[in-house]
Structure formats: C-alpha cells, structure tokens
Design a protein around this motif. Sequence first.
Motif, mmCIF file in Angstrom:
data_model
loop_
_atom_site.group_PDB
_atom_site.id
_atom_site.type_symbol
_atom_site.label_atom_id
_atom_site.label_comp_id
_atom_site.label_asym_id
_atom_site.label_seq_id
_atom_site.Cartn_x
_atom_site.Cartn_y
_atom_site.Cartn_z
ATOM 1 N N ALA A 49 17.393 88.416 16.167
ATOM 2 C CA ALA A 49 16.081 87.908 16.361
ATOM 3 C C ALA A 49 15.573 87.275 17.485
ATOM 4 C CB ALA A 49 15.780 86.638 15.244
ATOM 5 N N VAL A 50 16.522 86.660 18.358
ATOM 6 C CA VAL A 50 16.272 86.126 19.873
ATOM 7 C C VAL A 50 16.051 87.658 20.541
ATOM 8 C CG1 VAL A 50 17.318 85.277 22.011
ATOM 9 C CG2 VAL A 50 17.404 84.130 19.750
ATOM 10 N N PHE A 98 12.913 86.664 8.572
ATOM 11 C CA PHE A 98 13.666 85.819 9.227
ATOM 12 C C PHE A 98 13.151 84.601 9.796
ATOM 13 C CE2 PHE A 98 15.324 83.772 13.216
ATOM 14 C CZ PHE A 98 16.455 83.528 12.954
ATOM 15 N N ASP A 137 20.108 88.382 11.660
ATOM 16 C CA ASP A 137 20.914 87.242 12.090
ATOM 17 C C ASP A 137 20.235 86.436 13.688
ATOM 18 O OD1 ASP A 137 22.263 88.347 14.935
ATOM 19 O OD2 ASP A 137 22.581 89.715 13.564
ATOM 20 N N PRO A 138 20.404 85.249 13.869
ATOM 21 C CA PRO A 138 19.700 84.602 14.881
ATOM 22 C C PRO A 138 19.821 85.332 16.224
ATOM 23 C CG PRO A 138 20.624 83.013 13.715
ATOM 24 C CD PRO A 138 21.021 84.541 13.086
ATOM 25 N N ASP A 160 11.736 82.573 6.303
ATOM 26 C CA ASP A 160 13.025 82.401 5.755
ATOM 27 C C ASP A 160 13.025 80.746 5.393
ATOM 28 O OD1 ASP A 160 15.399 83.202 4.150
ATOM 29 O OD2 ASP A 160 16.631 82.490 5.578
#
Length: 117
Positions: free
Chosen positions: A6-7, A86, A2-3, A89
């Motif tokens: 990733a952050v 990610f 999920d974002p 993607d």
Amino acid sequence: MDPAAAVVALSALAHEGRLEVFRRLVRAGPQGLPAGEIARATGALPNTLSGNLAILAGAGLVASRRDGRSIIYSAAYGRMAGLLAFLMDDCCAGEPEICAPLAAIAERGTRCCPVEP
C-alpha cells in the motif's frame, strides 16, 4: 494488500504528474491508451512520462502491452481495488453508514471496469 504494498502504491500516486496519468488511464477503461496519446493529453515530455509510467508499473498500478509498434498502457484495476479495499478495511467503527458513499463509488467502478483477482 499488505501495508508495504500500500505504501508503494500510495507513494507512486503521490506525485501530480503520475496521478494525472493514472486517472487518465482509469478513465480510458480496460482498452488503455498508447504512450503518445498520454503524452499529448498530459503535456508530459517523453522521458518524464516514461519515468512516471515505470514508477506506476513498479507499484503494480499500470500494465502495458505491445500493439504493433505502440505500447498501450492501462490501469491495473485489480491493484486499484486492492488499494481501495486496504484503505477502507478498518472503516466505520461499527457505523456502516459512514462508508456507504465510498462503497457505492467502489461498486460503480467495478461495474464499469471488471476487476481481476
């Protein structure tokens, strides 16, 4: 991935010292390296290295295990693969030849170091 995850991972890597440690662990392979060897190779002070490893571990990019009196650190290849997936993607906009070189690099990495789900 999920974002938000990733952050966190990208933030952990957005530091010269942590990036150097992570890349060294990736090169070391699944067997990993003891903390003392990482410190000698990078020239990091023990407290700085400890902090950097803690941040990388908190992001899920590094795993550790005890081996006698040593702590062995290794790259978390599954998490690394998830981050790369990610980032790629939404790649290519219908033009797979754009991402082909990146896909080849990712494939080479999974052959050298198996990725756990």
